[in-house]
Scaffold this motif. Structure first.
Motif, PDB file in Angstrom:
ATOM      1  N   HIS A  97      88.959  16.093  32.003  1.00  0.00           N
ATOM      2  CA  HIS A  97      89.204  16.242  30.566  1.00  0.00           C
ATOM      3  C   HIS A  97      88.132  15.527  29.747  1.00  0.00           C
ATOM      4  CE1 HIS A  97      90.963  15.061  26.687  1.00  0.00           C
ATOM      5  NE2 HIS A  97      91.507  16.248  26.730  1.00  0.00           N
ATOM      6  N   ASN A 109      90.266  17.844  18.547  1.00  0.00           N
ATOM      7  CA  ASN A 109      91.557  18.526  18.437  1.00  0.00           C
ATOM      8  C   ASN A 109      91.644  19.337  17.147  1.00  0.00           C
ATOM      9  OD1 ASN A 109      92.702  17.677  20.818  1.00  0.00           O
ATOM     10  ND2 ASN A 109      93.878  16.013  19.915  1.00  0.00           N
ATOM     11  N   ARG A 169      98.187  24.051  24.358  1.00  0.00           N
ATOM     12  CA  ARG A 169      97.053  24.940  24.629  1.00  0.00           C
ATOM     13  C   ARG A 169      97.003  25.266  26.111  1.00  0.00           C
ATOM     14  NH1 ARG A 169      92.208  23.421  23.423  1.00  0.00           N
ATOM     15  NH2 ARG A 169      92.384  21.205  23.829  1.00  0.00           N
ATOM     16  N   GLY A 182      94.326  13.917  25.891  1.00  0.00           N
ATOM     17  CA  GLY A 182      93.489  13.331  24.838  1.00  0.00           C
ATOM     18  C   GLY A 182      94.232  12.328  23.966  1.00  0.00           C
TER      19      GLY A 182
END
Ligand code: ADP
Ligand code: MG
Length: 236
Positions: free
Chosen positions: A30, A142, A191, A199
């Motif tokens: 990530h 984001n 998502r 995150g």
């Protein structure tokens, strides 16, 4: 009977361990994905010979910064393994926010998103600045992800008592109801397939480790707003 229970227990421990390794791997992927995309995208654009000198310089700068971030993350992982303390130094919040925004400007521009920074001078804090830079980049990232059709992002800060309140506000659709109650929990994402949902959890943890906190403003109306508080050095 006893043997089969023991076997089932061992099996459970083994699969839990694999789960933990999987989650850790996901979190590494990530964090590495954004800077890698900046390098990949930058290299692809550099192959276009019609770029002007300043454009080339800017791309090279972005690629340099992104490689530096990857190197830093690898260092963080090593430190995590060793249990080493994070490197804290007196840092200027305005500089941290502009560095974080700079890494995402190209992505924002490509989506017709305007990024406005409104951070006063002289907000100093004792920080692991790269970690806080990643927090700001995560929040801006984001907001970009939430606005495929364009919009605006404002990052502002004010001094409130001994702390800075930093807000990242966007003009997107707002936070989906399905994740509202568990935004800062690991693996909370709307998502599917595009986000790991790490995150905000990692960002909030970074801020908490600095003696601050992070929350989302759940006011009615369009757009999303994330706020975090960081203790500041006394002014002067
Ligand atoms: N600016 C924003 N606007 C709308 N929704 C947001 C915004 N920021 C975060 N979210 C929601 O919070 C979820 C969790 O965010 P995050 O922890 O960064 O994970 P990820 O981005 O991998 O999904 C997102 O999937 C999204 O639904
Ligand atoms: Mg995210």
């Amino acid at each position: 009977m006893c043997a089969s229970i023991r076997q089932a227990r061992e099996e459970l421990i083994r699969s839990e361990r694999i789960g933990v390794v999987g989650r850790l791997a996901a979190s590494i992927v990530h964090d590495l994905r954004n800077p890698l995309a900046a390098i990949y995208g930058g290299a692809e654009m550099l192959m276009d010979s019609r770029l002007s000198e300043p454009q080339i310089k800017r791309l090279a700068r972005n690629m340099y910064d992104a490689s530096r971030r990857i190197q830093q993350m690898l260092q963080d992982l090593l430190d995590l393994g060793r249990g080493g303390p994070s490197q804290r130094q007196r840092a200027d919040l305005r500089e941290i926010v502009s560095r974080a925004a700079e890494t995402l400007v190209l992505k924002a521009e490509a989506q017709s998103i305007q990024v406005v920074l409104d951070i006063p001078e002289h907000l100093y804090a004792d920080l692991d600045s790269r970690r806080i830079e990643r927090v700001v980049a995560n929040l801006i990232g984001n907001a970009i992800d939430a606005m495929p059709g364009g919009g605006a992002i404002t990052v502002s800060a004010v001094r409130e008592g001994g702390s800075a309140m930093i807000a990242v506000r966007d003009t997107g659709p707002g936070i989906p109801a399905e994740v509202r109650d568990r935004l800062f929990q690991p693996f909370a994402t709307s998502r599917k397939g595009n986000g790991m949902g790490l995150g905000l959890a990692l960002s909030r943890q970074a801020v908490v480790d600095h003696g601050g906190d992070m929350w989302a403003e759940l006011a009615p109306g369009p757009g999303a707003c994330f706020i975090f508080r960081l203790p500041l050095e006394p002014p002067g």
